[in-house]
Design an enzyme around this catalytic site. Structure first.
Site, PDB file in Angstrom:
ATOM      1  N   HIS A 127      -2.758   1.431   6.757  1.00 44.85           N
ATOM      2  CA  HIS A 127      -3.107   1.341   5.335  1.00 44.85           C
ATOM      3  C   HIS A 127      -3.258   2.731   4.740  1.00 44.85           C
ATOM      4  O   HIS A 127      -3.728   3.661   5.395  1.00 44.85           O
ATOM      5  CB  HIS A 127      -4.407   0.561   5.141  1.00 44.85           C
ATOM      6  CG  HIS A 127      -4.676   0.266   3.687  1.00 44.85           C
ATOM      7  ND1 HIS A 127      -3.815  -0.473   2.919  1.00 44.85           N
ATOM      8  CD2 HIS A 127      -5.695   0.623   2.867  1.00 44.85           C
ATOM      9  CE1 HIS A 127      -4.290  -0.565   1.689  1.00 44.85           C
ATOM     10  NE2 HIS A 127      -5.428   0.100   1.620  1.00 44.85           N
ATOM     11  N   CYS A 164       0.811  -1.223   0.000  1.00 46.81           N
ATOM     12  CA  CYS A 164       0.000   0.000   0.000  1.00 46.81           C
ATOM     13  C   CYS A 164       0.845   1.274   0.000  1.00 46.81           C
ATOM     14  O   CYS A 164       0.686   2.145  -0.856  1.00 46.81           O
ATOM     15  CB  CYS A 164      -0.998  -0.008   1.154  1.00 46.81           C
ATOM     16  SG  CYS A 164      -0.288   0.229   2.791  1.00 46.81           S
ATOM     17  N   HIS A 190      -5.846   1.707  -4.446  1.00 42.41           N
ATOM     18  CA  HIS A 190      -4.855   1.195  -3.490  1.00 42.41           C
ATOM     19  C   HIS A 190      -4.390  -0.203  -3.863  1.00 42.41           C
ATOM     20  O   HIS A 190      -4.941  -0.858  -4.745  1.00 42.41           O
ATOM     21  CB  HIS A 190      -5.439   1.201  -2.066  1.00 42.41           C
ATOM     22  CG  HIS A 190      -6.621   0.289  -1.883  1.00 42.41           C
ATOM     23  ND1 HIS A 190      -7.023  -0.173  -0.638  1.00 42.41           N
ATOM     24  CD2 HIS A 190      -7.514  -0.251  -2.762  1.00 42.41           C
ATOM     25  CE1 HIS A 190      -8.089  -0.946  -0.766  1.00 42.41           C
ATOM     26  NE2 HIS A 190      -8.406  -1.014  -2.030  1.00 42.41           N
TER      27      HIS A 190
END
Length: 345
Positions: A307, A258, A319
């Site tokens: 994240h 990520c 993402h």
């Protein structure tokens, strides 16, 4: 609203959709990293456990990324300190020759000055305190001795700092190894659980991932502009990576976790941001409301800030979500991860 279509990768064939089982196996031999939604507490069985293991692996990955970044900085600091120490040693060797000349001259003229004897000993500290012994030295000789003593102190300090940094680096490297084992262990557990599923169950999981990827191709993003040219350029770079695999610890250009995706994309825009999601959460301008986000803003997810992705417009996030998945668009509301805040760069 405009419909998004996945851009064609130059010189690459279309990335085949990985089944969850195959992706977990690939992740063990390659490298993967970042975010999986929390499993529904009401779900039972192997799939819920796999979800949990994937999330724990992605959270551990961000810690791994942070330790790796720290190790890189320490390696540079150690190298710089060692190079500086080498230069100081070279300069000190030249000054020592001057001090030797002073000693030789004094010996020929009737004996070695006590201050010079002290300087040439293993512990010259404090020789300048012997003021009474300096009356036989010229101002130029005193200056040479003072410079020698000062540089010797500096060299000793430089070596102490390098030794301390090396110890820190060794500790960080050990932590990196431990974290890597932890991540690989969790992915191995997930693979083991996936192997207990029937062929029908595995096919169902693969179909779920394929649906998510197909939905990403058809996502409606709207036409809202980015808040800055930098964000627009970074977001454009990230859009060009849609369809590439999530791999823990990877930062492009052909696989990502990520924070690897977001840091890589901003780097393409000529902007350097930190490597980890936690560090990225504290750069730029914080945006507390989802409704205030613009395409290209960073979205920080989960309470531990583990994240990160790009706000893509129309309630979507772009993402690298989790092991076994591809870089894709998803609805923020359906991600299963709590929104913490946005970051505008």
């Amino acid at each position: 609203m405009a419909s998004h279509r996945r851009p064609k990768q130059p010189g690459q064939t279309r990335v085949t959709v990985l089944t969850a089982t195959a992706a977990a196996a690939v992740a063990l031999s390659a490298q993967s990293a970042s975010a999986d939604p929390l499993p529904d507490p009401g779900k039972k069985g192997a799939q819920a456990q796999v979800d949990r293991l994937y999330e724990e692996a992605t959270q551990a990955t961000e810690k791994y990324n942070g330790a790796k970044e720290t190790a890189g900085k320490l390696e540079k600091e150690v190298k710089d300190l060692q190079e500086t120490a080498a230069r100081k040693q070279s300069s000190l060797n030249g000054l020592r020759n001057q001090v030797g000349s002073i000693a030789a001259a004094q010996y020929r003229s009737g004996g070695l000055d006590p201050s010079v004897q002290l300087l040439l000993s293993s512990d010259p500290d404090g020789f300048l305190d012997k003021a009474s012994a300096m009356d036989r030295l010229s101002a130029q000789q005193v200056a040479a001795l003072q410079q020698y003593e000062s540089q010797q102190r500096g060299l000793q300090q430089q070596r102490r700092e390098a030794t301390e940094k090396l110890q820190d680096l060794q500790s960080v490297r050990k932590g990196l190894g431990d974290r890597k084992k932890e991540i690989q262990g969790k992915l191995a557990q997930a693979q083991k659980l996936l192997n207990t599923l029937t062929a029908e169950e595995r096919a169902r999981i693969a179909e779920k991932e394929e649906r998510a990827n197909r939905s990403s191709e058809r996502v409606q993003l709207g036409n809202e502009a980015s808040a800055s040219q930098r964000a627009a350029a970074a977001f454009s770079a990230a859009k060009g990576r849609v369809g590439l695999p999530y791999v823990w610890g990877a930062s492009g250009p052909n696989s990502f976790d990520c924070s690897g995706l977001t840091s890589w994309a901003f780097n393409q825009a000529g902007v350097s941001i930190p490597r980890t999601s936690q560090a990225q959460a504290n750069v730029g301008t914080r945006i507390n409301s989802l409704s205030a986000l613009k395409p290209g803003d960073l979205i920080i997810m989960r309470t531990d800030l583990s994240h990160v992705g790009f706000y893509a417009g129309n309630g979507q996030i772009l993402h690298a979500p989790k092991p076994g998945a591809q870089v894709r668009y998803e609805s923020i509301a359906r991600s299963g991860m709590p929104f913490m805040w946005g970051v505008r760069i």
